[in-house]
Design a protein around this motif. Structure first.
Motif, PDB file in Angstrom:
ATOM      1  N   ARG A 114      50.436  37.431  34.908  1.00  0.00           N
ATOM      2  CA  ARG A 114      50.312  38.837  35.437  1.00  0.00           C
ATOM      3  C   ARG A 114      49.188  39.557  34.831  1.00  0.00           C
ATOM      4  O   ARG A 114      48.429  40.246  35.428  1.00  0.00           O
ATOM      5  CB  ARG A 114      51.724  39.196  34.978  1.00  0.00           C
ATOM      6  CG  ARG A 114      52.816  38.929  35.631  1.00  0.00           C
ATOM      7  CD  ARG A 114      54.084  39.436  35.280  1.00  0.00           C
ATOM      8  NE  ARG A 114      55.253  38.942  35.914  1.00  0.00           N
ATOM      9  CZ  ARG A 114      56.318  39.455  35.866  1.00  0.00           C
ATOM     10  NH1 ARG A 114      56.775  40.572  35.135  1.00  0.00           N
ATOM     11  NH2 ARG A 114      57.429  38.944  36.451  1.00  0.00           N
ATOM     12  N   VAL A 115      48.922  39.262  33.480  1.00  0.00           N
ATOM     13  CA  VAL A 115      47.783  39.921  32.960  1.00  0.00           C
ATOM     14  C   VAL A 115      46.191  39.739  33.602  1.00  0.00           C
ATOM     15  O   VAL A 115      45.673  40.538  33.978  1.00  0.00           O
ATOM     16  CB  VAL A 115      47.381  39.616  31.377  1.00  0.00           C
ATOM     17  CG1 VAL A 115      46.365  40.112  30.898  1.00  0.00           C
ATOM     18  CG2 VAL A 115      48.800  40.407  30.610  1.00  0.00           C
ATOM     19  N   LEU A 117      46.122  38.731  36.615  1.00  0.00           N
ATOM     20  CA  LEU A 117      46.091  39.066  38.236  1.00  0.00           C
ATOM     21  C   LEU A 117      45.586  40.967  38.025  1.00  0.00           C
ATOM     22  O   LEU A 117      45.029  41.200  38.814  1.00  0.00           O
ATOM     23  CB  LEU A 117      47.489  38.958  38.570  1.00  0.00           C
ATOM     24  CG  LEU A 117      47.702  39.603  39.870  1.00  0.00           C
ATOM     25  CD1 LEU A 117      46.814  38.563  41.007  1.00  0.00           C
ATOM     26  CD2 LEU A 117      49.041  39.295  40.600  1.00  0.00           C
ATOM     27  N   GLU A 118      46.085  41.559  37.119  1.00  0.00           N
ATOM     28  CA  GLU A 118      45.915  42.833  36.902  1.00  0.00           C
ATOM     29  C   GLU A 118      44.342  43.238  36.496  1.00  0.00           C
ATOM     30  O   GLU A 118      43.524  43.970  36.935  1.00  0.00           O
ATOM     31  CB  GLU A 118      46.874  43.243  35.585  1.00  0.00           C
ATOM     32  CG  GLU A 118      48.210  43.738  36.035  1.00  0.00           C
ATOM     33  CD  GLU A 118      48.694  44.165  35.003  1.00  0.00           C
ATOM     34  OE1 GLU A 118      48.435  44.454  33.713  1.00  0.00           O
ATOM     35  OE2 GLU A 118      50.075  44.600  35.186  1.00  0.00           O
ATOM     36  N   LYS A 119      43.885  42.306  35.747  1.00  0.00           N
ATOM     37  CA  LYS A 119      42.407  42.288  35.402  1.00  0.00           C
ATOM     38  C   LYS A 119      41.445  41.782  36.931  1.00  0.00           C
ATOM     39  O   LYS A 119      40.489  42.572  36.934  1.00  0.00           O
ATOM     40  CB  LYS A 119      42.015  41.271  34.186  1.00  0.00           C
ATOM     41  CG  LYS A 119      42.601  41.632  32.923  1.00  0.00           C
ATOM     42  CD  LYS A 119      41.918  40.697  31.809  1.00  0.00           C
ATOM     43  CE  LYS A 119      42.580  41.061  30.538  1.00  0.00           C
ATOM     44  NZ  LYS A 119      42.062  40.142  29.494  1.00  0.00           N
ATOM     45  N   LYS A 120      41.949  40.774  37.434  1.00  0.00           N
ATOM     46  CA  LYS A 120      41.337  40.641  38.628  1.00  0.00           C
ATOM     47  C   LYS A 120      41.389  41.635  39.819  1.00  0.00           C
ATOM     48  O   LYS A 120      40.200  42.065  40.554  1.00  0.00           O
ATOM     49  CB  LYS A 120      41.880  39.461  39.457  1.00  0.00           C
ATOM     50  CG  LYS A 120      41.192  38.018  38.532  1.00  0.00           C
ATOM     51  CD  LYS A 120      42.047  37.132  39.301  1.00  0.00           C
ATOM     52  CE  LYS A 120      41.860  35.550  38.561  1.00  0.00           C
ATOM     53  NZ  LYS A 120      42.299  34.309  39.439  1.00  0.00           N
ATOM     54  N   TRP A 121      42.396  42.315  39.611  1.00  0.00           N
ATOM     55  CA  TRP A 121      42.570  43.646  40.651  1.00  0.00           C
ATOM     56  C   TRP A 121      41.695  44.820  40.234  1.00  0.00           C
ATOM     57  O   TRP A 121      40.933  45.489  41.111  1.00  0.00           O
ATOM     58  CB  TRP A 121      44.044  43.985  40.689  1.00  0.00           C
ATOM     59  CG  TRP A 121      44.346  45.412  41.605  1.00  0.00           C
ATOM     60  CD1 TRP A 121      44.695  46.472  41.077  1.00  0.00           C
ATOM     61  CD2 TRP A 121      44.294  45.424  42.988  1.00  0.00           C
ATOM     62  NE1 TRP A 121      44.740  47.382  41.920  1.00  0.00           N
ATOM     63  CE2 TRP A 121      44.511  46.588  43.235  1.00  0.00           C
ATOM     64  CE3 TRP A 121      43.830  44.285  43.820  1.00  0.00           C
ATOM     65  CZ2 TRP A 121      44.442  47.012  44.388  1.00  0.00           C
ATOM     66  CZ3 TRP A 121      44.013  44.948  45.240  1.00  0.00           C
ATOM     67  CH2 TRP A 121      44.326  46.284  45.611  1.00  0.00           C
ATOM     68  N   ALA A 122      41.795  44.937  38.725  1.00  0.00           N
ATOM     69  CA  ALA A 122      40.864  46.271  38.400  1.00  0.00           C
ATOM     70  C   ALA A 122      39.429  45.831  38.710  1.00  0.00           C
ATOM     71  O   ALA A 122      38.525  46.633  38.936  1.00  0.00           O
ATOM     72  CB  ALA A 122      41.072  46.283  36.977  1.00  0.00           C
TER      73      ALA A 122
END
Length: 200
Positions: A114-115, A117-122
């Motif tokens: 999840r972490v 995935l959040e970094k890729k989205w940012a």
């Protein structure tokens, strides 16, 4: 004796002076009677003498009553008016255990996933924002370059080009909504009743 001699003492009055008829004859001066309305008054009552001690006692009671009201207002001034939207209803407090979810534990691999995935989205949103800024700069530069070339060709055309197009103002558009429209939806029609409490 003629009729003129008989009526020589009579005077002729118009209907404006005499309200009895349109034309009337009088042998004397017109003296109407006027009456005043009945007032039904009575003589004033004599003021009763009151003992000064009684007057002083009344003033003291009135003063104490005012002081008591002032103290009550000062005491309630520190209390804020409750906001119903910020208070939890008693029904929800009683149903807290029934509404509470049992969240399972998440393992370390899922947390790392999840972490990442959040970094890729940012990172993706950052690159998208930079692309939008570059595109806007490129459009503004191209527009200014075209205006400069037009000014070199004709000053009149340049002045016409930089004028505001009033056909585009006011601009209206219907954008995407949160939920799709419901076909044949009958909107409720009724009176709005404010049931909020009134605080003095």
């Amino acid at each position: 004796m003629s009729l003129i001699n008989l009526f020589s003492r009579l005077s002729f009055r118009s209907s404006v002076v005499c309200p009895l008829g349109s034309r009337s004859f009088y042998t004397d001066k017109y003296l109407p009677f006027w009456t005043t309305p009945c007032l039904l008054a009575e003589p004033l009552k004599k003021k009763k003498r009151i003992d000064p001690a009684i007057i002083k006692a009344r003033e003291e009671r009135r003063k104490k009553r005012l002081e008591k009201q002032i103290r009550r207002l000062e005491k309630n001034a520190r209390q804020l008016k409750p906001i119903e939207e910020c208070e939890i209803p008693l029904v929800l407090i009683n149903e807290k255990k029934e509404r509470q979810r049992q969240v399972g534990t998440i393992n370390v691999e899922e947390l790392e996933k999840r972490v990442l995935l959040e970094k890729k989205w940012a990172l993706y949103k950052k690159e998208q924002h930079l692309k939008d800024l570059k595109m806007l700069d490129r459009i503004a530069y191209s527009q200014q370059k075209a205006l400069d070339e037009l000014r070199n060709v004709s000053e009149e055309l340049y002045q016409e080009a930089i004028q505001i197009d009033f056909h585009l103002i006011p601009f209206e558009s219907v954008g995407p909504v949160s939920t799709p429209a419901i076909e044949n939806y009958d909107t409720p029609d009724g009176d709005y009743q404010d049931i909020s409490k009134k605080w003095d």
